[in-house]
Scaffold this motif. Structure first.
Motif, PDB file in Angstrom:
ATOM      1  N   THR B  33       0.812  -1.223   0.000  1.00 14.07           N
ATOM      2  CA  THR B  33       0.000   0.000   0.000  1.00 14.07           C
ATOM      3  C   THR B  33       0.847   1.276   0.000  1.00 14.07           C
ATOM      4  OG1 THR B  33      -0.189  -0.027   2.405  1.00 14.07           O
ATOM      5  CG2 THR B  33      -1.940  -1.131   1.173  1.00 14.07           C
ATOM      6  N   LEU B 115      -9.116   6.910  -1.544  1.00 13.20           N
ATOM      7  CA  LEU B 115      -7.975   6.211  -0.949  1.00 13.20           C
ATOM      8  C   LEU B 115      -6.711   6.758  -1.605  1.00 13.20           C
ATOM      9  CD1 LEU B 115      -9.247   2.488  -0.995  1.00 13.20           C
ATOM     10  CD2 LEU B 115      -9.689   4.270   0.696  1.00 13.20           C
ATOM     11  N   ALA B 243     -13.655  -0.626  -1.557  1.00  8.32           N
ATOM     12  CA  ALA B 243     -12.740   0.388  -1.001  1.00  8.32           C
ATOM     13  C   ALA B 243     -12.438   0.095   0.470  1.00  8.32           C
ATOM     14  CB  ALA B 243     -13.347   1.777  -1.172  1.00  8.32           C
ATOM     15  N   GLU B 247      -8.831  -0.643   2.076  1.00 10.31           N
ATOM     16  CA  GLU B 247      -8.341   0.262   3.116  1.00 10.31           C
ATOM     17  C   GLU B 247      -7.967  -0.499   4.387  1.00 10.31           C
ATOM     18  OE1 GLU B 247      -7.356   3.131   2.816  1.00 10.31           O
ATOM     19  OE2 GLU B 247      -7.163   3.887   4.857  1.00 10.31           O
ATOM     20  N   ARG B 250      -4.419  -1.290   4.449  1.00  2.00           N
ATOM     21  CA  ARG B 250      -3.615  -0.114   4.782  1.00  2.00           C
ATOM     22  C   ARG B 250      -3.633   0.108   6.299  1.00  2.00           C
ATOM     23  NH1 ARG B 250       0.028   3.648   2.722  1.00  2.00           N
ATOM     24  NH2 ARG B 250      -0.555   5.757   3.266  1.00  2.00           N
TER      25      ARG B 250
END
Lengths: 192, 269
Positions: B33, B115, B243, B247, B250
């Motif tokens: 990421t 993002l 999404a 995420e 991350r």
């Protein structure tokens, strides 16, 4: 006995799986025999097809299988043959060359639009769909727009190009039957 | 007791089989990421119209096989397909001018654009062919660091009560560094993948309905208003879930980094 049953099932499965194939030629339209127009319909009617417009999202997509993209590529020619097959029974269908589409004032002018043409697998069956619309005009005045959906659902025995082509032609013939009636109606001057 | 004993071999077989299976989900590699400088989004949507699901007949499997039973399945499936196709026509006609691919693209661009680390490139590519070759070519042609393929399908459930939108999402590395990370995380995958997951969202039309035809009418009425709203919502929810899943990687990577920083490194006291 059980062995025989399994062998039969395996044979059928092999038959279903082994067939199929990729389309390597354009789709050919084959018309079904049609009834003559109803009395007073379109006798002596000149139908001038001004244009066949391809309004599909993708000109190379033919639905859930990638095997028939060759068919997708020539859909406009296939539609042209199909519309041309409406010639006869007291109707004269003339298809203008691209860019030269001007109709004589007396002719019924038609712009054909292609919206959908695809096949989709449904377990052991397959549905074939074609959606067209016609804009009808006379002497420059728009008389109306009609949509035509042709559909065919058949068992997918082999998924061969011939089988898929047969399904698409059956769907197209359904759409043409409705289009033929409208041509008679517009030729006779009945727009409603 | 006897019943439980009878189920034991089945449970054992299921456990063995699931143990052998390759895990389908590939979580986004946390280290990746921070290394993705650009991502190209490719939306694959081969359907030209909404599709009706049918429940597959299973007579042959239940009856121990055989040609006759297989033919019964074929006939039952054909009958169900005929009924479904008859019923769905009105819904399809009502959606003729509705651009579902556009909704999907817009929703994904909106959500993934938020993002920052994804560094979404513009424009999004749309592929209408289901051909694996074409999808692989789209990945190979990309000049981005990574390619996110979102393969979308939309259907009506067999009883027409639910409008379903589902997607298979795969993340493909396009740099040596990202490829190495993908191979390190999942050496069993060829080609290497940074990410893979499946998503399904479903919305109803109210109901209950007496039959397929009644449900189809509810979807198609008012120029397909309910169907359009369900598809809009389906596309939006799908994009949000994709999404959120990306995420999560991350967030996990950040949390891992923070923990590592807080924990004393052995031998440094």
């Amino acid at each position: 006995m059980s062995g025989v049953r399994w062998a039969s099932a395996a044979g059928l499965a092999a038959l279903l799986a082994a067939c199929g194939g990729v389309a390597t030629r354009p789709m050919q339209f084959v018309a079904e025999p049609r009834q003559a127009p109803s009395a007073g319909g379109g006798a002596g009617c000149l139908v001038n097809v001004l244009a066949i417009e391809d309004k599909r999202d993708s000109a190379s997509s033919f639905g859930s299988s990638a095997n028939f993209e060759q068919f997708a590529n020539n859909v406009p020619d296939w539609v042209k043959s199909a519309v041309k097959s409406l010639d006869g029974h007291g109707r004269k269908v003339v298809i203008s060359d691209p860019g030269t589409g001007t109709a004589s004032p007396d002719a019924l002018a038609v712009t054909v639009r292609i919206h959908r043409a695809y096949v989709h697998g449904m377990v052991t069956s397959r549905t074939s769909q074609v959606v067209l619309s016609n804009q009808y005009e006379r002497a420059g005045k728009v008389l109306g727009t009609q949509f035509y959906r042709g559909s065919d659902t058949s068992v997918s025995w082999s998924s061969s190009p011939e089988e898929v082509e047969g399904g698409m032609n059956a769907a197209m013939n359904v759409a043409l039957a409705a289009m033929s009636k409208d041509l008679d109606r517009y030729c006779a001057g009945k727009q409603n | 007791m006897l019943r439980a004993k009878a189920l034991l071999p089945l449970a054992l077989l299921a456990a063995v089989l699931s143990g052998c299976a390759t895990p389908r989900v590939v979580p986004m590699h946390g280290d990746a990421t921070s290394r993705i400088k650009s991502t190209e989004l490719v939306v694959v949507l081969s359907q030209q119209e909404i599709v009706a699901e049918i429940t597959a007949s299973n007579v042959a499997a239940a009856g121990g096989g055989g040609l006759l039973l297989a033919l019964v399945d074929v006939a039952v499936n054909k009958s169900r397909a005929d009924d479904a196709e008859q019923a769905i026509g009105g819904v399809r006609n009502a959606l003729l001018d509705y651009d579902f691919p556009k909704q999907v693209r817009a929703s994904l661009e909106r959500e993934l654009g938020q993002l920052g680390w994804v560094n979404l490139q513009s424009p999004t590519r749309t592929e209408m062919s289901p051909s694996a070759t074409k999808i692989n070519e789209a990945v190979a042609r990309s000049a981005a660091n990574a390619v996110l393929i979102v393969n979308v399908k939309y259907t009506l459930s067999p009883d027409f009560s639910l409008m379903k939108v589902n997607a298979e999402v795969t993340g493909h590395p396009r740099t040596d560094e990202l490829t190495a990370l993908a191979k390190q995380a999942r050496p069993d995958l060829d080609p290497p993948l940074l990410y893979r997951n499946s998503f399904l969202v479903a919305n109803g039309a109210g109901g209950p309905f007496a039959n397929q035809a009644a449900a189809a009418k509810a979807w198609a009425d008012n120029n397909g208003k309910t169907a359009r709203e369900a598809l809009d919502k389906g596309a939006a929810d799908l994009a949000k879930r994709i999404a959120a899943d990306l995420e999560l990687a991350r967030a996990n990577a950040k949390a891992g980094g923070a923990t590592a920083a807080a924990a004393p490194t052995p031998g440094t006291r």
